[in-house]
Scaffold this motif. Structure first.
Motif, PDB file in Angstrom:
ATOM      1  N   GLN A  29       9.367  17.172 -20.519  1.00 43.89           N
ATOM      2  CA  GLN A  29       8.198  16.664 -21.226  1.00 43.89           C
ATOM      3  C   GLN A  29       7.508  15.578 -20.408  1.00 43.89           C
ATOM      4  OE1 GLN A  29       9.647  15.385 -25.029  1.00 43.89           O
ATOM      5  NE2 GLN A  29       9.300  17.380 -25.996  1.00 43.89           N
ATOM      6  N   ALA A  30       8.280  14.705 -19.786  1.00 40.43           N
ATOM      7  CA  ALA A  30       7.695  13.647 -18.962  1.00 40.43           C
ATOM      8  C   ALA A  30       6.963  14.239 -17.765  1.00 40.43           C
ATOM      9  CB  ALA A  30       8.776  12.677 -18.504  1.00 40.43           C
ATOM     10  N   GLU A  31       7.569  15.225 -17.141  1.00 37.63           N
ATOM     11  CA  GLU A  31       6.923  15.879 -15.998  1.00 37.63           C
ATOM     12  C   GLU A  31       5.658  16.602 -16.437  1.00 37.63           C
ATOM     13  OE1 GLU A  31       9.716  18.395 -14.000  1.00 37.63           O
ATOM     14  OE2 GLU A  31      11.131  16.767 -13.664  1.00 37.63           O
ATOM     15  N   ALA A  32       5.737  17.248 -17.585  1.00 37.31           N
ATOM     16  CA  ALA A  32       4.559  17.955 -18.097  1.00 37.31           C
ATOM     17  C   ALA A  32       3.442  16.967 -18.408  1.00 37.31           C
ATOM     18  CB  ALA A  32       4.928  18.751 -19.343  1.00 37.31           C
ATOM     19  N   GLN A  33       3.791  15.800 -18.954  1.00 38.72           N
ATOM     20  CA  GLN A  33       2.790  14.800 -19.263  1.00 38.72           C
ATOM     21  C   GLN A  33       2.165  14.251 -17.978  1.00 38.72           C
ATOM     22  OE1 GLN A  33       4.208  11.568 -21.620  1.00 38.72           O
ATOM     23  NE2 GLN A  33       2.182  10.689 -21.936  1.00 38.72           N
ATOM     24  N   LYS A  34       2.990  13.995 -16.957  1.00 35.01           N
ATOM     25  CA  LYS A  34       2.459  13.520 -15.676  1.00 35.01           C
ATOM     26  C   LYS A  34       1.539  14.563 -15.056  1.00 35.01           C
ATOM     27  CE  LYS A  34       6.249  10.460 -14.357  1.00 35.01           C
ATOM     28  NZ  LYS A  34       7.330  10.226 -13.414  1.00 35.01           N
ATOM     29  N   GLN A  35       1.934  15.818 -15.140  1.00 32.34           N
ATOM     30  CA  GLN A  35       1.120  16.903 -14.605  1.00 32.34           C
ATOM     31  C   GLN A  35      -0.214  16.983 -15.341  1.00 32.34           C
ATOM     32  OE1 GLN A  35       1.734  18.722 -11.985  1.00 32.34           O
ATOM     33  NE2 GLN A  35      -0.004  20.077 -12.182  1.00 32.34           N
ATOM     34  N   GLN A  36      -0.160  16.819 -16.660  1.00 30.29           N
ATOM     35  CA  GLN A  36      -1.374  16.884 -17.459  1.00 30.29           C
ATOM     36  C   GLN A  36      -2.301  15.716 -17.118  1.00 30.29           C
ATOM     37  OE1 GLN A  36      -0.645  16.735 -21.666  1.00 30.29           O
ATOM     38  NE2 GLN A  36      -2.535  17.829 -22.149  1.00 30.29           N
ATOM     39  N   GLU A  37      -1.756  14.528 -16.928  1.00 31.84           N
ATOM     40  CA  GLU A  37      -2.565  13.368 -16.549  1.00 31.84           C
ATOM     41  C   GLU A  37      -3.189  13.570 -15.174  1.00 31.84           C
ATOM     42  OE1 GLU A  37      -0.032   9.956 -16.815  1.00 31.84           O
ATOM     43  OE2 GLU A  37       0.099  10.066 -18.992  1.00 31.84           O
ATOM     44  N   ALA A  38      -2.428  14.120 -14.244  1.00 31.92           N
ATOM     45  CA  ALA A  38      -2.959  14.375 -12.899  1.00 31.92           C
ATOM     46  C   ALA A  38      -4.099  15.390 -12.954  1.00 31.92           C
ATOM     47  CB  ALA A  38      -1.849  14.865 -11.983  1.00 31.92           C
ATOM     48  N   GLU A  39      -3.946  16.420 -13.776  1.00 35.12           N
ATOM     49  CA  GLU A  39      -5.004  17.412 -13.916  1.00 35.12           C
ATOM     50  C   GLU A  39      -6.250  16.802 -14.542  1.00 35.12           C
ATOM     51  OE1 GLU A  39      -3.303  20.639 -16.110  1.00 35.12           O
ATOM     52  OE2 GLU A  39      -2.044  21.286 -14.435  1.00 35.12           O
ATOM     53  N   ALA A  40      -6.065  15.911 -15.513  1.00 37.04           N
ATOM     54  CA  ALA A  40      -7.208  15.258 -16.157  1.00 37.04           C
ATOM     55  C   ALA A  40      -7.939  14.373 -15.147  1.00 37.04           C
ATOM     56  CB  ALA A  40      -6.740  14.435 -17.348  1.00 37.04           C
ATOM     57  N   ARG A  41      -7.174  13.617 -14.337  1.00 37.85           N
ATOM     58  CA  ARG A  41      -7.796  12.778 -13.305  1.00 37.85           C
ATOM     59  C   ARG A  41      -8.586  13.634 -12.316  1.00 37.85           C
ATOM     60  NH1 ARG A  41      -6.020   7.577 -12.066  1.00 37.85           N
ATOM     61  NH2 ARG A  41      -6.337   7.980  -9.862  1.00 37.85           N
ATOM     62  N   GLN A  42      -7.976  14.722 -11.896  1.00 36.36           N
ATOM     63  CA  GLN A  42      -8.638  15.586 -10.925  1.00 36.36           C
ATOM     64  C   GLN A  42      -9.903  16.207 -11.522  1.00 36.36           C
ATOM     65  OE1 GLN A  42      -7.522  15.619  -7.797  1.00 36.36           O
ATOM     66  NE2 GLN A  42      -9.382  16.718  -7.301  1.00 36.36           N
ATOM     67  N   SER A  43      -9.848  16.552 -12.786  1.00 39.99           N
ATOM     68  CA  SER A  43     -11.016  17.115 -13.452  1.00 39.99           C
ATOM     69  C   SER A  43     -12.157  16.103 -13.499  1.00 39.99           C
ATOM     70  CB  SER A  43     -10.642  17.557 -14.868  1.00 39.99           C
ATOM     71  OG  SER A  43     -11.783  17.941 -15.584  1.00 39.99           O
ATOM     72  N   ILE A  44     -11.836  14.864 -13.834  1.00 47.49           N
ATOM     73  CA  ILE A  44     -12.855  13.810 -13.880  1.00 47.49           C
ATOM     74  C   ILE A  44     -13.438  13.583 -12.492  1.00 47.49           C
ATOM     75  CG2 ILE A  44     -13.220  11.343 -14.265  1.00 47.49           C
ATOM     76  CD1 ILE A  44     -11.132  11.546 -16.520  1.00 47.49           C
ATOM     77  N   LEU A  45     -12.567  13.531 -11.483  1.00 42.18           N
ATOM     78  CA  LEU A  45     -13.050  13.298 -10.120  1.00 42.18           C
ATOM     79  C   LEU A  45     -13.928  14.449  -9.642  1.00 42.18           C
ATOM     80  CD1 LEU A  45      -9.859  11.747  -8.526  1.00 42.18           C
ATOM     81  CD2 LEU A  45     -12.007  10.588  -9.033  1.00 42.18           C
ATOM     82  N   ASN A  46     -13.587  15.670 -10.013  1.00 37.85           N
ATOM     83  CA  ASN A  46     -14.417  16.817  -9.627  1.00 37.85           C
ATOM     84  C   ASN A  46     -15.799  16.733 -10.254  1.00 37.85           C
ATOM     85  OD1 ASN A  46     -12.469  17.952  -8.004  1.00 37.85           O
ATOM     86  ND2 ASN A  46     -11.684  19.308  -9.601  1.00 37.85           N
ATOM     87  N   GLN A  47     -15.879  16.147 -11.440  1.00 36.30           N
ATOM     88  CA  GLN A  47     -17.162  16.026 -12.118  1.00 36.30           C
ATOM     89  C   GLN A  47     -18.021  14.922 -11.528  1.00 36.30           C
ATOM     90  OE1 GLN A  47     -16.377  15.471 -16.269  1.00 36.30           O
ATOM     91  NE2 GLN A  47     -15.465  17.506 -16.513  1.00 36.30           N
ATOM     92  N   ILE A  48     -17.415  13.869 -10.982  1.00 31.10           N
ATOM     93  CA  ILE A  48     -18.205  12.717 -10.547  1.00 31.10           C
ATOM     94  C   ILE A  48     -18.382  12.614  -9.039  1.00 31.10           C
ATOM     95  CG2 ILE A  48     -17.636  11.368 -12.590  1.00 31.10           C
ATOM     96  CD1 ILE A  48     -15.626   9.803 -10.944  1.00 31.10           C
ATOM     97  N   LEU A  49     -17.701  13.449  -8.253  1.00 28.95           N
ATOM     98  CA  LEU A  49     -17.801  13.369  -6.793  1.00 28.95           C
ATOM     99  C   LEU A  49     -18.475  14.606  -6.206  1.00 28.95           C
ATOM    100  CD1 LEU A  49     -14.250  12.069  -5.775  1.00 28.95           C
ATOM    101  CD2 LEU A  49     -16.379  10.788  -5.723  1.00 28.95           C
ATOM    102  N   HIS A  50     -19.316  14.373  -5.206  1.00 28.44           N
ATOM    103  CA  HIS A  50     -19.821  15.486  -4.401  1.00 28.44           C
ATOM    104  C   HIS A  50     -18.657  16.026  -3.572  1.00 28.44           C
ATOM    105  CE1 HIS A  50     -24.157  15.809  -4.862  1.00 28.44           C
ATOM    106  NE2 HIS A  50     -24.184  14.494  -5.049  1.00 28.44           N
ATOM    107  N   PRO A  51     -18.711  17.282  -3.149  1.00 19.96           N
ATOM    108  CA  PRO A  51     -17.601  17.847  -2.359  1.00 19.96           C
ATOM    109  C   PRO A  51     -17.291  17.055  -1.083  1.00 19.96           C
ATOM    110  CG  PRO A  51     -19.052  19.603  -3.102  1.00 19.96           C
ATOM    111  CD  PRO A  51     -19.705  18.303  -3.488  1.00 19.96           C
ATOM    112  N   GLU A  52     -18.331  16.539  -0.413  1.00 21.99           N
ATOM    113  CA  GLU A  52     -18.096  15.762   0.812  1.00 21.99           C
ATOM    114  C   GLU A  52     -17.333  14.481   0.503  1.00 21.99           C
ATOM    115  OE1 GLU A  52     -21.322  16.542  -0.152  1.00 21.99           O
ATOM    116  OE2 GLU A  52     -21.529  18.362   1.042  1.00 21.99           O
ATOM    117  N   ALA A  53     -17.696  13.837  -0.601  1.00 19.28           N
ATOM    118  CA  ALA A  53     -17.012  12.602  -0.991  1.00 19.28           C
ATOM    119  C   ALA A  53     -15.569  12.900  -1.398  1.00 19.28           C
ATOM    120  CB  ALA A  53     -17.765  11.931  -2.138  1.00 19.28           C
ATOM    121  N   ALA A  54     -15.366  14.021  -2.056  1.00 23.58           N
ATOM    122  CA  ALA A  54     -14.003  14.406  -2.450  1.00 23.58           C
ATOM    123  C   ALA A  54     -13.147  14.674  -1.215  1.00 23.58           C
ATOM    124  CB  ALA A  54     -14.040  15.631  -3.358  1.00 23.58           C
TER     125      ALA A  54
END
Length: 132
Positions: free
Chosen positions: A34-59
């Protein structure tokens, strides 16, 4: 018939509650998963937010920074996510804007300095050579 169905639903719900209680009370591998799944879910959420706010070059630049110094990349990501959540970002962050943010963070951080304070008047080994 309704009583039989109701009893069957109660039994199923009771078994479901027991299964959930056993998984949370176990604290062993189930808790780790459960802890690993929660960490994975948080990492995916962070990555999703970053994909929305960064241009590909900045990423890409942020990814290269992560290869060199992960703590700095995480710090920049946290700042970008905070800016996005507070509504201070009006558009996607470009590579030039990311460079500016990196420069601002670098200016704010103090460089670690090593200061060597040599003691004067300390018994020096070289003085013994003069006595010969």
């Amino acid at each position: 018939m309704a009583d039989a169905e109701l009893e069957q639903i109660r039994k199923a719900r009771l078994e479901q509650l027991k299964a959930q209680q056993g998984a949370s009370a176990g604290g062993g591998p189930g808790g780790q998963n459960q802890a690993e799944a929660q960490k994975q879910q948080e990492a995916e959420a962070r990555q999703s937010i970053l994909n929305q706010i960064l241009h590909p070059e900045a990423a890409d630049r942020l990814g290269r920074i992560r290869l060199v110094k992960e703590s700095r990349a995480t710090d920049i990501e946290n700042r970008l996510i905070t800016l996005a959540r507070t509504g201070q970002l009006r558009q996607k962050v470009t590579e030039a804007q990311l460079k500016d943010l990196l420069a601002a963070v670098a200016e704010n951080k103090e460089e670690e300095r090593i200061v060597v304070d040599r003691r004067k008047g300390w018994d020096d080994e070289d003085d013994d050579l003069l006595d010969l």
